[in-house]
Design a protein around this motif. Structure first.
Motif, mmCIF file in Angstrom:
data_model
loop_
_atom_site.group_PDB
_atom_site.id
_atom_site.type_symbol
_atom_site.label_atom_id
_atom_site.label_comp_id
_atom_site.label_asym_id
_atom_site.label_seq_id
_atom_site.Cartn_x
_atom_site.Cartn_y
_atom_site.Cartn_z
ATOM 1 N N TYR A 70 1.805 -0.445 -13.829
ATOM 2 C CA TYR A 70 1.697 -1.673 -13.042
ATOM 3 C C TYR A 70 2.852 -2.626 -13.337
ATOM 4 O O TYR A 70 3.336 -3.326 -12.442
ATOM 5 C CB TYR A 70 0.359 -2.362 -13.319
ATOM 6 N N ILE A 73 5.847 -1.582 -11.318
ATOM 7 C CA ILE A 73 5.687 -1.992 -9.925
ATOM 8 C C ILE A 73 5.938 -3.486 -9.772
ATOM 9 O O ILE A 73 6.619 -3.932 -8.837
ATOM 10 C CB ILE A 73 4.288 -1.624 -9.408
ATOM 11 N N CYS A 74 5.398 -4.274 -10.680
ATOM 12 C CA CYS A 74 5.515 -5.729 -10.577
ATOM 13 C C CYS A 74 6.919 -6.234 -10.870
ATOM 14 O O CYS A 74 7.372 -7.205 -10.243
ATOM 15 C CB CYS A 74 4.532 -6.409 -11.537
ATOM 16 N N HIS A 81 9.845 3.232 -4.531
ATOM 17 C CA HIS A 81 8.445 3.660 -4.453
ATOM 18 C C HIS A 81 8.020 4.140 -5.835
ATOM 19 O O HIS A 81 8.834 4.661 -6.602
ATOM 20 C CB HIS A 81 8.264 4.812 -3.455
ATOM 21 N N SER A 181 2.612 2.134 -5.466
ATOM 22 C CA SER A 181 3.239 0.918 -4.942
ATOM 23 C C SER A 181 2.813 0.706 -3.498
ATOM 24 O O SER A 181 2.359 1.633 -2.820
ATOM 25 C CB SER A 181 4.763 1.016 -5.031
ATOM 26 N N HIS A 182 2.941 -0.512 -3.025
ATOM 27 C CA HIS A 182 2.542 -0.854 -1.668
ATOM 28 C C HIS A 182 3.743 -0.714 -0.748
ATOM 29 O O HIS A 182 4.505 -1.658 -0.522
ATOM 30 C CB HIS A 182 1.992 -2.266 -1.610
ATOM 31 N N LEU A 185 9.294 -0.985 -2.011
ATOM 32 C CA LEU A 185 9.360 -2.203 -2.812
ATOM 33 C C LEU A 185 10.581 -3.049 -2.491
ATOM 34 O O LEU A 185 10.731 -4.134 -3.061
ATOM 35 C CB LEU A 185 9.345 -1.840 -4.303
ATOM 36 N N ARG A 256 2.581 -6.035 -4.453
ATOM 37 C CA ARG A 256 3.356 -4.810 -4.645
ATOM 38 C C ARG A 256 2.521 -3.614 -5.089
ATOM 39 O O ARG A 256 3.003 -2.487 -5.100
ATOM 40 C CB ARG A 256 4.469 -5.077 -5.675
ATOM 41 N N ILE A 257 1.278 -3.831 -5.482
ATOM 42 C CA ILE A 257 0.418 -2.730 -5.924
ATOM 43 C C ILE A 257 -0.332 -2.161 -4.722
ATOM 44 O O ILE A 257 -0.999 -2.892 -3.992
ATOM 45 C CB ILE A 257 -0.569 -3.203 -7.007
#
Length: 415
Positions: A70, A73-74, A81, A181-182, A185, A256-257
């Motif tokens: 996480y 990702i953050c 990705h 990831s959403h 990114l 972003r998650i």
């Protein structure tokens, strides 16, 4: 024989340097970058988490704890990705792929009446269409649920509970992953107006990393440092330089998650990562920022967009933008006396030249004459580092000798 890899097992392609703690859970991550940014991505990931990072042509592989995953990702500004591998094995034809997917216990990942989406890349001699690959994976998942309970999840490409991605190699090796990831990114959420030919945020972050902006910024607060984009467009490079100091704002990190309905999420680890202060990785306290980050552009509409983007990114207090013609005003007076800095710019090419006019800027069919500008920059920005993006083939026309050249790709345009 291929076997599925549960979330608690190490990545099959990574040999650990040291044993993990007895009850430490790790996820096999694949972090994908834009072309030619694999090395900066690997360096950035190593600066964010303590883990063995394995470089690959598409990005990096690593085993990460949920909190580390996480955090990547953050806080990664270069990653495109982030995927958690669910299973990997032989899937050369439709039947092999179906059997491989069925070996995953999908009740651990998705509710039986949930929604999922599938994307695919690559091909084999038997599986040449990614749409058919996605359909075969869908059939395997749906059939497993239906055989167990009579209920089944459904496809929803807009707002799925989980997103899956399958990559096939020509030799028939299939890797099925969950997208943690959403989406991509590079979509930070701060840029509403990108202007003409906007630079992708992840590419901008990679350019700044290549140009050693973090190392320059680390000279503060003892030394005043500058960053200047003389043709900044909507301000992406200047804003990304500031975000390298501060990290993304909490509201943007939360977005972003991805795969919100994944049953494997570690909610406590996710909350810890989100609760952590969104700090940069340079060791610089933005509250004691001793530097000037300035962007300028001849187009007032671009400057308006840049200021609005900086506000949304939460860095408006660290940057400034001004309307100016680079040939008429090559150096802001604010940089006088600053001997450490970075001149960085995505110099105009192609249709970005349409709005500039004037012989100095050239035309859509001719490159601008930068020799006058570089002569002035050498005087007023003496001792600074430079990093410029040029259209493919234009390096031979650059008036100065450069130390290194890196090929990159901007939305299909080689630079």
């Amino acid at each position: 024989m291929s076997t599925p890899y549960p979330a608690s097992m190490p990545h099959p392609e990574i040999e650990r340097e040291t044993p993990t703690a007895a009850f430490e859970i790790t996820w096999p991550l694949t972090v994908v970058s834009a072309p030619d940014l694999q090395a900066p991505l690997a360096e950035e990931i190593r600066s964010l988490v303590t883990a063995k990072v394995s470089d690959r042509p598409f990005g990096v592989l690593l085993d990460a704890t949920p909190e580390q995953a996480y955090k990547i990702i953050c806080d990664s500004l270069i990653a495109g990705h982030v995927y958690v591998e669910l299973i990997s094995g032989q899937g050369e034809n439709a039947d092999e792929l179906y059997q491989l997917v069925q070996r995953v216990d999908w009740s651990l990942h998705l509710a039986e009446e949930g929604y999922f989406a599938i994307s695919a890349t690559g091909a084999t001699e038997s599986l040449r269409h990614t749409g058919f690959v996605a359909t075969r994976i869908k059939d395997a998942i749906v059939d497993q649920f239906r055989d167990r309970s009579g209920n089944r999840p459904s496809i929803d490409t807009d707002q799925p509970d989980i997103r899956l991605h399958c990559h096939l190699t020509a030799s028939g090796h299939a890797t099925l992953s969950l997208e943690l990831s959403h989406g991509s990114l590079h979509r930070r959420g701060y840029r509403i107006d990108g202007g003409l030919a906007p630079l992708r945020e992840t590419l901008a972050a990679g350019v700044l990393w290549r140009a050693r902006w973090p190392q320059l910024a680390s000279l503060m607060p003892d030394t005043e440092v500058g960053l200047f984009d003389p043709m900044c467009g909507s301000g992406t490079l200047v804003i990304e330089a500031a975000l390298r100091l501060t990290g993304l704002p909490t509201v943007l990190r939360q977005q972003r998650i991805g795969s919100p309905g994944w049953l494997g999420h570690d909610l406590a680890a996710r909350q810890r990562a989100l609760n952590a202060a969104p700090t940069g990785i340079t060791g610089v306290d933005p509250a004691q920022f001793a530097g000037k980050l300035i962007g300028q552009d001849i187009d007032i509409e671009q400057i308006i967009a840049a200021k609005a983007n900086a506000e949304r990114a939460g860095v408006a207090h660290l940057v400034s933008f001004r309307e100016a013609d680079a040939w008429a005003e090559p150096c802001p007076n604010a940089f006088e006396g600053i001997t450490h800095g970075l001149l960085v710019s995505n110099l105009p090419y192609g249709h970005r030249l349409d709005i500039t006019g004037g012989n100095a800027y050239g035309t859509p069919n001719s490159a601008p004459d930068f020799s006058t500008l570089t002569d002035q920059w050498q005087v007023c920005l003496n001792g600074w580092h430079w990093a410029v993006l040029l259209a493919e083939g234009e390096g031979k026309n650059w008036p100065l000798r450069y130390e290194r050249a890196f090929p990159m790709d901007q939305s299909g345009i080689a630079i």
